[in-house]
Scaffold this active site. Structure first.
Site, PDB file in Angstrom:
ATOM      1  N   GLY A 106      29.579 -19.704  20.100  1.00 31.95           N
ATOM      2  CA  GLY A 106      29.888 -20.204  18.640  1.00 31.95           C
ATOM      3  C   GLY A 106      31.086 -21.313  18.820  1.00 31.95           C
ATOM      4  O   GLY A 106      31.108 -21.917  19.658  1.00 31.95           O
ATOM      5  N   GLU A 137      25.866 -10.612  24.989  1.00 34.47           N
ATOM      6  CA  GLU A 137      26.900 -10.661  24.046  1.00 34.47           C
ATOM      7  C   GLU A 137      27.465  -9.383  23.724  1.00 34.47           C
ATOM      8  O   GLU A 137      28.340  -8.792  24.544  1.00 34.47           O
ATOM      9  CB  GLU A 137      26.978 -11.851  22.130  1.00 34.47           C
ATOM     10  CG  GLU A 137      27.751 -12.665  22.193  1.00 34.47           C
ATOM     11  CD  GLU A 137      27.280 -13.255  20.539  1.00 34.47           C
ATOM     12  OE1 GLU A 137      27.549 -14.518  20.391  1.00 34.47           O
ATOM     13  OE2 GLU A 137      26.472 -12.867  19.693  1.00 34.47           O
TER      14      GLU A 137
HETATM   15  C1  5RP Z   1      26.229 -15.928  18.339  1.00 35.75           C
HETATM   16  C2  5RP Z   1      27.688 -15.408  17.523  1.00 35.75           C
HETATM   17  C3  5RP Z   1      28.403 -16.322  17.116  1.00 35.75           C
HETATM   18  O1  5RP Z   1      29.607 -15.312  17.802  1.00 35.75           O
HETATM   19  C4  5RP Z   1      28.672 -16.680  15.555  1.00 35.75           C
HETATM   20  O2  5RP Z   1      27.510 -17.116  15.224  1.00 35.75           O
HETATM   21  C5  5RP Z   1      29.407 -16.864  14.793  1.00 35.75           C
HETATM   22  O3  5RP Z   1      29.720 -17.865  15.618  1.00 35.75           O
HETATM   23  P1  5RP Z   1      30.232 -19.591  14.926  1.00 35.75           P
HETATM   24  O4  5RP Z   1      31.507 -19.360  15.290  1.00 35.75           O
HETATM   25  O5  5RP Z   1      29.741 -20.785  14.875  1.00 35.75           O
HETATM   26  O6  5RP Z   1      30.413 -19.601  13.422  1.00 35.75           O
HETATM   27  O7  5RP Z   1      27.519 -14.096  17.151  1.00 35.75           O
HETATM   28  O8  5RP Z   1      24.891 -15.093  19.215  1.00 35.75           O
END
Ligand code: 5RP
Length: 219
Positions: A31, A105
């Site tokens: 992300g 994750e």
């Molecule tokens: C990806 C995730 C990310 O950690 C979540 O979407 C947060 O993303 P960002 O840091 O772009 O806000 O779970 O699967």
């Protein structure tokens, strides 16, 4: 406004760097917040021995930063995992999977002794569920799982055109009541065809670093 959010994400990412012991293999999520963590790591690539990555996107960014990416199966132990989230509560329960990497994750979070979650302060909520809950499903089970979620009061929308790194589909589930995240995670995991649920409650973050305009709050 967007720039403030980015600055707060960066504050949290830099704070996480301070928690990385020298010479370890670090687990790395996915992300925009994690990208800032990887970029900070890129300035000191010798700080870590290697990384375990939760997505093809993060692997590419890590390798471009000169950091070796290794297979989780090669490790007997993983000291630390750093990842972002879409929502978090004070109990460090999370919704993750906005980037679609939730299954890897969850695996890395399960393997890690310490899970450090980095977010900006817009992600803090009292009750999870404002952000639609991502659920990775086996493609042939997509409609079946969606019906099961409808029966539980959710509105499951297929993230059309998106295929996960594991070759699966994502349902983004709106309007679920998440009063008990641990119980709901356990229940949704039982639905046939569900690969993983974007609730990280049974295994919450150990440390939550929240970037704010005033600095980083540690929870
Ligand atoms: C990806 C995730 C990310 O950690 C979540 O979407 C947060 O993303 P960002 O840091 O772009 O806000 O779970 O699967």
């Amino acid at each position: 406004m967007a720039r403030d959010t980015d600055a707060n994400k960066r504050r949290a990412a830099l704070a996480a760097l301070e928690l990385v012991p020298s010479g370890v293999t670090v687990g790395v999520g996915t992300g925009s917040t994690v990208n800032l963590f990887i970029d900070a790591l890129a300035a000191i690539p010798a700080r870590v021995r290697s990384a375990v990555s939760s997505s093809q996107a993060s692997s590419a960014r890590l390798r471009a930063a000169g950091i070796a990416v290794v297979d989780l199966n090669e490790l007997a132990d993983l000291a630390l995992y750093v990842d972002g989230a879409d929502e978090a509560t004070a109990a460090r329960h999370l919704i993750k999977g906005g980037g679609g990497a939730l299954t890897c994750e969850k695996i890395i979070a399960a393997a890690a002794r310490r899970f450090v979650c980095i977010i900006d302060d817009t992600k803090m909520v009292t009750t999870l569920g404002r952000f639609p809950l991502p659920i990775e499903v086996i493609p042939m089970a997509r409609a079946l799982v969606a019906r099961q979620l409808t029966a539980r009061g959710g509105r499951a929308l297929w993230r059309q055109g998106f295929i996960t790194d594991n070759g699966n589909h994502i349902l983004d589930v709106h309007d679920l009541s998440i009063a008990d995240p641990v119980a709901l995670e356990r229940e949704l995991n039982q639905i046939a065809g569900v690969v993983s649920v974007g609730l990280f409650a049974a295994r919450p973050a150990d440390v939550l670093l929240v970037g704010t305009a005033q600095g980083v709050q540690t929870r």
